[in-house]
Design a protein around this motif. Structure first.
Motif, mmCIF file in Angstrom:
data_model
loop_
_atom_site.group_PDB
_atom_site.id
_atom_site.type_symbol
_atom_site.label_atom_id
_atom_site.label_comp_id
_atom_site.label_asym_id
_atom_site.label_seq_id
_atom_site.Cartn_x
_atom_site.Cartn_y
_atom_site.Cartn_z
ATOM 1 N N ARG A 127 1.932 4.009 2.899
ATOM 2 C CA ARG A 127 0.993 2.886 2.972
ATOM 3 C C ARG A 127 1.616 1.609 3.522
ATOM 4 O O ARG A 127 0.890 0.716 3.966
ATOM 5 N N THR A 128 2.935 1.504 3.471
ATOM 6 C CA THR A 128 3.585 0.272 3.934
ATOM 7 C C THR A 128 4.778 0.578 4.840
ATOM 8 O O THR A 128 5.932 0.360 4.455
ATOM 9 N N ARG A 188 2.891 -4.480 13.000
ATOM 10 C CA ARG A 188 3.182 -4.964 11.653
ATOM 11 C C ARG A 188 2.202 -6.051 11.244
ATOM 12 O O ARG A 188 1.662 -6.034 10.127
ATOM 13 N N GLN A 191 -1.292 -4.478 10.690
ATOM 14 C CA GLN A 191 -1.391 -3.694 9.467
ATOM 15 C C GLN A 191 -1.422 -4.572 8.218
ATOM 16 O O GLN A 191 -2.044 -4.217 7.224
ATOM 17 N N ARG A 192 -0.767 -5.717 8.284
ATOM 18 C CA ARG A 192 -0.833 -6.648 7.150
ATOM 19 C C ARG A 192 -2.227 -7.253 7.029
ATOM 20 O O ARG A 192 -2.741 -7.439 5.924
ATOM 21 N N PRO A 195 -5.403 -3.429 6.452
ATOM 22 C CA PRO A 195 -4.726 -2.254 5.884
ATOM 23 C C PRO A 195 -5.188 -0.932 6.493
ATOM 24 O O PRO A 195 -4.413 0.023 6.536
ATOM 25 N N VAL A 198 -3.109 1.025 8.999
ATOM 26 C CA VAL A 198 -2.000 1.899 8.587
ATOM 27 C C VAL A 198 -2.543 3.326 8.543
ATOM 28 O O VAL A 198 -3.476 3.610 7.794
#
Length: 212
Positions: A127-128, A188, A191-192, A195, A198
């Motif tokens: 997920r991250t 990045r 995706q932040r 969500p 991702v």
């Protein structure tokens, strides 16, 4: 109509074939278009290299890191199919079956496994996925895999040795490394903020909705 029938109808309308939802297919279309648009600035041949420098591999990296393995592969496959029909979607207005036998054919074909490898590595980050994983994914998929197929094909088509083809490809490396860094930073940040960008998060939501 019963509630169950309504739910089934809604599910059928929101998904299409082998677990791809209509939203996924829209994303695939957007990224296929994005890669094509990145060819608009044109192509640049340097030091007599028959293979041009373009921005389109940047789009391949973005597609892999955001869409994941299979959807990124589908996005690139859609673009290649359109190119094969003659649409001038590659940098420099190139299109048609001839591009698949040109000196740059291996680099072009490498976009497909390159995007999928990028997506596969990012998916392994859960997920991250961190910035280091994104950098590695874009480097191995968007550069390593593309070169792995591109250099031998260039050598075979142009009649130069593998070593000579590899040396010619070094002219791409500084620009490609810049693309790797930029793509990783863009992904990045995306995706932040979102969500669902991702791949692992997207897969979890699809499973929760009862789709593969």
């Amino acid at each position: 109509m019963s509630q169950q029938e309504g739910t089934a109808g809604s599910s059928a309308g929101s998904s299409s074939g082998r677990g791809f939802s209509t939203g996924d297919l829209a994303r695939v279309s957007v990224f296929a278009a994005l890669i094509a648009v990145l060819g608009l600035p044109g192509a640049l041949n340097v030091f007599g290299n028959a293979v041009p420098i373009t921005l389109q591999t940047f789009g391949v990296m973005l597609a892999g890191a955001i869409l994941g393995t299979w959807r990124a592969g589908l996005a690139v496959a859609v673009l290649m199919a359109l190119v094969a029909t003659g649409l001038p979607l590659l940098a420099g207005g190139r299109g048609g079956l001839g591009v698949f036998v040109a000196p740059s054919a291996g680099f072009l074909i490498g976009w497909l496994p390159g995007a999928m490898l990028t997506g596969w590595i990012v998916e392994r980050g859960g997920r991250t996925p961190g910035i280091v994983r994104l950098l590695i994914a874009c480097l191995l998929g968007g550069v390593g895999m593309v070169y792995l197929l591109g250099i031998p094909v260039q050598a075979a088509v142009t009649g130069v040795s593998l070593g000579q083809a590899a040396l010619l490809s070094l002219t791409f490396l500084p620009g490609d490394l810049i693309k790797v860094v930029l793509a990783s930073l863009v992904v990045r940040g995306t995706q932040r903020a979102y969500p669902d960008a991702v791949p692992a998060v997207r897969h979890e939501r699809l499973k929760a909705a009862g789709r593969r």
